[in-house]
Motif scaffolding. Structure first.
Motif, PDB file in Angstrom:
ATOM      1  N   ASP A  50      24.247  -9.015  54.404  1.00 29.91           N
ATOM      2  CA  ASP A  50      23.818  -8.562  55.729  1.00 29.91           C
ATOM      3  C   ASP A  50      22.400  -8.002  55.685  1.00 29.91           C
ATOM      4  O   ASP A  50      21.554  -8.361  56.513  1.00 29.91           O
ATOM      5  CB  ASP A  50      24.747  -7.464  56.269  1.00 29.91           C
ATOM      6  CG  ASP A  50      26.162  -7.934  56.528  1.00 29.91           C
ATOM      7  OD1 ASP A  50      26.361  -9.140  56.789  1.00 29.91           O
ATOM      8  OD2 ASP A  50      27.070  -7.076  56.462  1.00 29.91           O
ATOM      9  N   LEU A  51      22.158  -7.105  54.726  1.00 37.15           N
ATOM     10  CA  LEU A  51      20.828  -6.489  54.632  1.00 37.15           C
ATOM     11  C   LEU A  51      19.782  -7.523  54.245  1.00 37.15           C
ATOM     12  O   LEU A  51      18.676  -7.536  54.792  1.00 37.15           O
ATOM     13  CB  LEU A  51      20.835  -5.321  53.643  1.00 37.15           C
ATOM     14  CG  LEU A  51      19.527  -4.543  53.517  1.00 37.15           C
ATOM     15  CD1 LEU A  51      19.025  -4.041  54.869  1.00 37.15           C
ATOM     16  CD2 LEU A  51      19.690  -3.392  52.540  1.00 37.15           C
ATOM     17  N   GLY A  56      15.165 -10.935  55.563  1.00 33.09           N
ATOM     18  CA  GLY A  56      14.626 -12.267  55.295  1.00 33.09           C
ATOM     19  C   GLY A  56      14.387 -12.488  53.816  1.00 33.09           C
ATOM     20  O   GLY A  56      13.403 -13.119  53.420  1.00 33.09           O
ATOM     21  N   THR A  57      15.306 -11.994  52.986  1.00 30.63           N
ATOM     22  CA  THR A  57      15.187 -12.136  51.540  1.00 30.63           C
ATOM     23  C   THR A  57      16.553 -12.486  50.968  1.00 30.63           C
ATOM     24  O   THR A  57      17.474 -12.817  51.710  1.00 30.63           O
ATOM     25  CB  THR A  57      14.603 -10.843  50.906  1.00 30.63           C
ATOM     26  OG1 THR A  57      14.269 -11.097  49.550  1.00 30.63           O
ATOM     27  CG2 THR A  57      15.553  -9.667  50.999  1.00 30.63           C
ATOM     28  N   THR A  58      16.698 -12.423  49.671  1.00 37.24           N
ATOM     29  CA  THR A  58      17.948 -12.801  49.014  1.00 37.24           C
ATOM     30  C   THR A  58      18.785 -11.571  48.666  1.00 37.24           C
ATOM     31  O   THR A  58      18.268 -10.466  48.555  1.00 37.24           O
ATOM     32  CB  THR A  58      17.674 -13.567  47.708  1.00 37.24           C
ATOM     33  OG1 THR A  58      17.004 -12.687  46.798  1.00 37.24           O
ATOM     34  CG2 THR A  58      16.835 -14.809  47.959  1.00 37.24           C
ATOM     35  N   ASN A  59      20.093 -11.817  48.462  1.00 36.78           N
ATOM     36  CA  ASN A  59      20.992 -10.754  47.995  1.00 36.78           C
ATOM     37  C   ASN A  59      20.486 -10.178  46.682  1.00 36.78           C
ATOM     38  O   ASN A  59      20.552  -8.967  46.458  1.00 36.78           O
ATOM     39  CB  ASN A  59      22.397 -11.297  47.740  1.00 36.78           C
ATOM     40  CG  ASN A  59      23.047 -11.885  48.940  1.00 36.78           C
ATOM     41  OD1 ASN A  59      22.451 -11.997  50.006  1.00 36.78           O
ATOM     42  ND2 ASN A  59      24.299 -12.282  48.783  1.00 36.78           N
ATOM     43  N   GLN A  60      20.010 -11.050  45.801  1.00 36.31           N
ATOM     44  CA  GLN A  60      19.543 -10.628  44.487  1.00 36.31           C
ATOM     45  C   GLN A  60      18.360  -9.672  44.604  1.00 36.31           C
ATOM     46  O   GLN A  60      18.297  -8.672  43.898  1.00 36.31           O
ATOM     47  CB  GLN A  60      19.166 -11.834  43.633  1.00 36.31           C
ATOM     48  CG  GLN A  60      18.767 -11.453  42.220  1.00 36.31           C
ATOM     49  CD  GLN A  60      18.443 -12.657  41.363  1.00 36.31           C
ATOM     50  OE1 GLN A  60      18.164 -13.734  41.872  1.00 36.31           O
ATOM     51  NE2 GLN A  60      18.468 -12.468  40.061  1.00 36.31           N
ATOM     52  N   GLN A  61      17.438  -9.959  45.506  1.00 36.24           N
ATOM     53  CA  GLN A  61      16.279  -9.083  45.695  1.00 36.24           C
ATOM     54  C   GLN A  61      16.736  -7.699  46.152  1.00 36.24           C
ATOM     55  O   GLN A  61      16.262  -6.688  45.647  1.00 36.24           O
ATOM     56  CB  GLN A  61      15.312  -9.689  46.707  1.00 36.24           C
ATOM     57  CG  GLN A  61      14.123  -8.807  47.048  1.00 36.24           C
ATOM     58  CD  GLN A  61      13.144  -8.659  45.897  1.00 36.24           C
ATOM     59  OE1 GLN A  61      13.136  -9.429  44.954  1.00 36.24           O
ATOM     60  NE2 GLN A  61      12.310  -7.656  45.976  1.00 36.24           N
ATOM     61  N   TRP A  76       7.961  -2.579  51.181  1.00 34.13           N
ATOM     62  CA  TRP A  76       9.423  -2.660  51.119  1.00 34.13           C
ATOM     63  C   TRP A  76      10.056  -1.482  51.845  1.00 34.13           C
ATOM     64  O   TRP A  76      11.045  -1.639  52.559  1.00 34.13           O
ATOM     65  CB  TRP A  76       9.926  -2.719  49.676  1.00 34.13           C
ATOM     66  CG  TRP A  76      10.028  -4.106  49.135  1.00 34.13           C
ATOM     67  CD1 TRP A  76       9.346  -4.632  48.089  1.00 34.13           C
ATOM     68  CD2 TRP A  76      10.857  -5.158  49.633  1.00 34.13           C
ATOM     69  NE1 TRP A  76       9.701  -5.946  47.905  1.00 34.13           N
ATOM     70  CE2 TRP A  76      10.624  -6.289  48.838  1.00 34.13           C
ATOM     71  CE3 TRP A  76      11.772  -5.260  50.684  1.00 34.13           C
ATOM     72  CZ2 TRP A  76      11.271  -7.504  49.047  1.00 34.13           C
ATOM     73  CZ3 TRP A  76      12.425  -6.464  50.892  1.00 34.13           C
ATOM     74  CH2 TRP A  76      12.174  -7.575  50.079  1.00 34.13           C
ATOM     75  N   LEU A  77       9.528  -0.284  51.662  1.00 37.21           N
ATOM     76  CA  LEU A  77      10.086   0.891  52.336  1.00 37.21           C
ATOM     77  C   LEU A  77      10.020   0.733  53.852  1.00 37.21           C
ATOM     78  O   LEU A  77      10.960   1.077  54.560  1.00 37.21           O
ATOM     79  CB  LEU A  77       9.372   2.163  51.878  1.00 37.21           C
ATOM     80  CG  LEU A  77       9.684   2.605  50.455  1.00 37.21           C
ATOM     81  CD1 LEU A  77       8.757   3.739  50.028  1.00 37.21           C
ATOM     82  CD2 LEU A  77      11.140   3.012  50.321  1.00 37.21           C
ATOM     83  N   ALA A  82      13.100  -0.223  58.750  1.00 32.39           N
ATOM     84  CA  ALA A  82      13.351  -0.925  60.015  1.00 32.39           C
ATOM     85  C   ALA A  82      14.729  -1.590  59.999  1.00 32.39           C
ATOM     86  O   ALA A  82      15.482  -1.502  60.973  1.00 32.39           O
ATOM     87  CB  ALA A  82      12.255  -1.962  60.259  1.00 32.39           C
ATOM     88  N   ALA A  83      15.083  -2.234  58.896  1.00 37.30           N
ATOM     89  CA  ALA A  83      16.368  -2.939  58.805  1.00 37.30           C
ATOM     90  C   ALA A  83      17.553  -1.971  58.822  1.00 37.30           C
ATOM     91  O   ALA A  83      18.610  -2.291  59.361  1.00 37.30           O
ATOM     92  CB  ALA A  83      16.408  -3.788  57.534  1.00 37.30           C
TER      93      ALA A  83
END
Length: 100
Positions: A50-51, A56-61, A76-77, A82-83
């Motif tokens: 979900d996050l 707009g990135t991967t689960n792994q990231q 990133w912060l 925002a997310a």
């Protein structure tokens, strides 16, 4: 001894010749300090997927950010704040800094 970008360079004898020896930092030294990312994500009922989708990135990231394997940059912060609909500072500290 010289500190150079998290590596330590010392001079030592190698085969009778003085040469630099570089000691690399441990993986612990390379990781980011602890953060509250997982706590905040779970409090909002979000999965890694979900996050990741919100970012707009991967689960792994996202997992690597949570575990401190990737550095939490200012960008990133901001994106994570925002997310997660929170102040970016709350990702690294429970209380935002007070204006002095």
């Amino acid at each position: 001894m010289v500190e150079f970008w998290s590596s330590t360079i010392t001079l030592g004898h190698i085969g009778g010749v003085i040469a630099p020896r570089v000691s690399r930092p441990t993986s612990e030294a390379l990781s980011s300090p602890p953060n509250r990312l997982r706590e905040l994500r779970e409090a909002r009922g979000l999965t890694l997927a979900d996050l990741a989708a919100r970012l707009g990135t991967t689960n792994q990231q996202v997992s690597h950010l949570e575990l401190g394997k990737r550095q939490l940059t200012v960008e990133w912060l901001r994106r994570l704040g925002a997310a997660l609909e929170c102040h970016p500072w709350s990702i690294v500290e429970a209380e935002p800094p007070k204006a002095g």
